[in-house]
Write an enzyme that holds these catalytic residues in place. Sequence first.
Site, PDB file in Angstrom:
ATOM      1  N   GLU A  49      79.165  48.231  85.158  1.00 38.43           N
ATOM      2  CA  GLU A  49      78.336  47.066  84.877  1.00 38.43           C
ATOM      3  C   GLU A  49      77.744  47.239  83.484  1.00 38.43           C
ATOM      4  O   GLU A  49      76.994  48.186  83.233  1.00 38.43           O
ATOM      5  CB  GLU A  49      77.233  46.935  85.936  1.00 38.43           C
ATOM      6  CG  GLU A  49      76.401  45.676  85.781  1.00 38.43           C
ATOM      7  CD  GLU A  49      75.217  45.611  86.759  1.00 38.43           C
ATOM      8  OE1 GLU A  49      75.183  46.399  87.734  1.00 38.43           O
ATOM      9  OE2 GLU A  49      74.326  44.789  86.528  1.00 38.43           O
ATOM     10  N   ASP A  60      64.167  43.133  85.433  1.00 37.50           N
ATOM     11  CA  ASP A  60      64.263  44.556  85.117  1.00 37.50           C
ATOM     12  C   ASP A  60      62.934  45.285  85.082  1.00 37.50           C
ATOM     13  O   ASP A  60      61.936  44.773  84.591  1.00 37.50           O
ATOM     14  CB  ASP A  60      64.986  44.745  83.788  1.00 37.50           C
ATOM     15  CG  ASP A  60      66.471  44.482  83.933  1.00 37.50           C
ATOM     16  OD1 ASP A  60      67.067  45.060  84.864  1.00 37.50           O
ATOM     17  OD2 ASP A  60      67.021  43.698  83.155  1.00 37.50           O
ATOM     18  N   TYR A 174      76.379  41.432  95.930  1.00 37.32           N
ATOM     19  CA  TYR A 174      75.401  42.404  95.438  1.00 37.32           C
ATOM     20  C   TYR A 174      74.181  42.347  96.359  1.00 37.32           C
ATOM     21  O   TYR A 174      73.390  41.417  96.284  1.00 37.32           O
ATOM     22  CB  TYR A 174      75.016  42.054  94.003  1.00 37.32           C
ATOM     23  CG  TYR A 174      74.240  43.129  93.259  1.00 37.32           C
ATOM     24  CD1 TYR A 174      73.172  43.812  93.851  1.00 37.32           C
ATOM     25  CD2 TYR A 174      74.570  43.467  91.960  1.00 37.32           C
ATOM     26  CE1 TYR A 174      72.466  44.788  93.171  1.00 37.32           C
ATOM     27  CE2 TYR A 174      73.862  44.440  91.259  1.00 37.32           C
ATOM     28  CZ  TYR A 174      72.814  45.089  91.871  1.00 37.32           C
ATOM     29  OH  TYR A 174      72.115  46.052  91.198  1.00 37.32           O
TER      30      TYR A 174
HETATM   31  O1  LIG Z   1      68.199  50.133  88.013  1.00 31.17           O
HETATM   32  P1  LIG Z   1      68.490  50.197  89.465  1.00 31.17           P
HETATM   33  O2  LIG Z   1      67.240  50.168  90.269  1.00 31.17           O
HETATM   34  O3  LIG Z   1      69.432  51.311  89.788  1.00 31.17           O
HETATM   35  O4  LIG Z   1      69.226  48.819  89.877  1.00 31.17           O
HETATM   36  C1  LIG Z   1      70.590  48.489  89.437  1.00 31.17           C
HETATM   37  C2  LIG Z   1      70.522  47.615  88.305  1.00 31.17           C
HETATM   38  O5  LIG Z   1      69.917  48.319  87.260  1.00 31.17           O
HETATM   39  C3  LIG Z   1      71.650  46.815  87.704  1.00 31.17           C
HETATM   40  O6  LIG Z   1      72.592  46.376  88.591  1.00 31.17           O
HETATM   41  C4  LIG Z   1      70.908  45.704  87.040  1.00 31.17           C
HETATM   42  C5  LIG Z   1      70.249  45.820  85.862  1.00 31.17           C
HETATM   43  N1  LIG Z   1      69.599  44.672  85.573  1.00 31.17           N
HETATM   44  C6  LIG Z   1      69.783  43.807  86.583  1.00 31.17           C
HETATM   45  C7  LIG Z   1      69.277  42.529  86.779  1.00 31.17           C
HETATM   46  C8  LIG Z   1      69.612  41.874  87.937  1.00 31.17           C
HETATM   47  C9  LIG Z   1      70.463  42.453  88.863  1.00 31.17           C
HETATM   48  C10 LIG Z   1      70.986  43.733  88.679  1.00 31.17           C
HETATM   49  C11 LIG Z   1      70.632  44.414  87.539  1.00 31.17           C
END
Ligand SMILES: O=P(O)(O)OC[C@@H](O)[C@@H](O)c1c[nH]c2ccccc12
Length: 263
Positions: A49, A60, A174
């Site tokens: 990703e 975020d 997701y």
């Molecule tokens: O950082 P984490 O808690 O491991 O979560 C995954 C995530 O970072 C990644 O999939 C992601 C980063 N920014 C996002 C915004 C929305 C959905 C998903 C995301």
Amino acid sequence: MTTLQQAIEQTKIAGHKAFVPYIMAGDGGLETLRPTILKLQQLEVTAIEVGIPFTDPVADGPTIERAGERALAAGVTLRKVLEELPSFRAEIHVPLVVMTYFNPILAYGLEEFAKACVAGGVKGLIVPDVPLEESAILQKALNPHSIDIIQLVSLTSPPDRIARIAAASQGFVYAVTVNGITGARSSFADDLDDHFARLREASKIPVMAGFGISTPEQVISMGALSDGVIVGSAIVTALHEKNWHKIESLVLASKGVLEKSTL
Ligand SMILES: O=P(O)(O)OC[C@@H](O)[C@@H](O)c1c[nH]c2ccccc12
């Protein structure tokens, strides 16, 4: 190159769980993008990703927000990332998922964006500020180029909405494992089993768990509920600290190997 769904299903055949690391494109400078992607690919991750830095990343937490600020300070934009990917397209064998917000896509122009994604080997898209109801516009522009639009299911979605999201999602669903923003968590709700059981029942495509997963143990416990995991903040931190051993231990956990030294 395989589709996202195929890539995830292949991990299942191998007896593993899928593992999708999230990276902030250009954290450390745009020139880090190629070596980072190729090194992750070498570890046999399922997909990558690729996050695009954005000034207002509402979903975020602090870890990814700070990484985004570093990338923005290095001058990284959606356009620059999409212009960089084709330069090593021939070396990329793992499906890429771009994660960005809607505004930069609109500014790019949907059709031009779609073409740039194809040129860069992008197989899927996560756009967290475009809800299910609005995502037809993205599907219409991206689907003809074989790019999946991935939908997020939250813990608070009611059952009928879960069913609609699962039916509309492409590549994988997701499943967000916490309420709130991205970032490492020390614990999760205890009724996640039921949530995932219902979600997998409702979905014909793989279900991936993401948000808050940062340790090999969490990769294993969340992997047990799902078809695999997405790890963002922990990967971003490890890349920033150049701690490849940590990244390797997370990937190994998804393959059923838990290294004693990381416990
Ligand atoms: O950082 P984490 O808690 O491991 O979560 C995954 C995530 O970072 C990644 O999939 C992601 C980063 N920014 C996002 C915004 C929305 C959905 C998903 C995301």
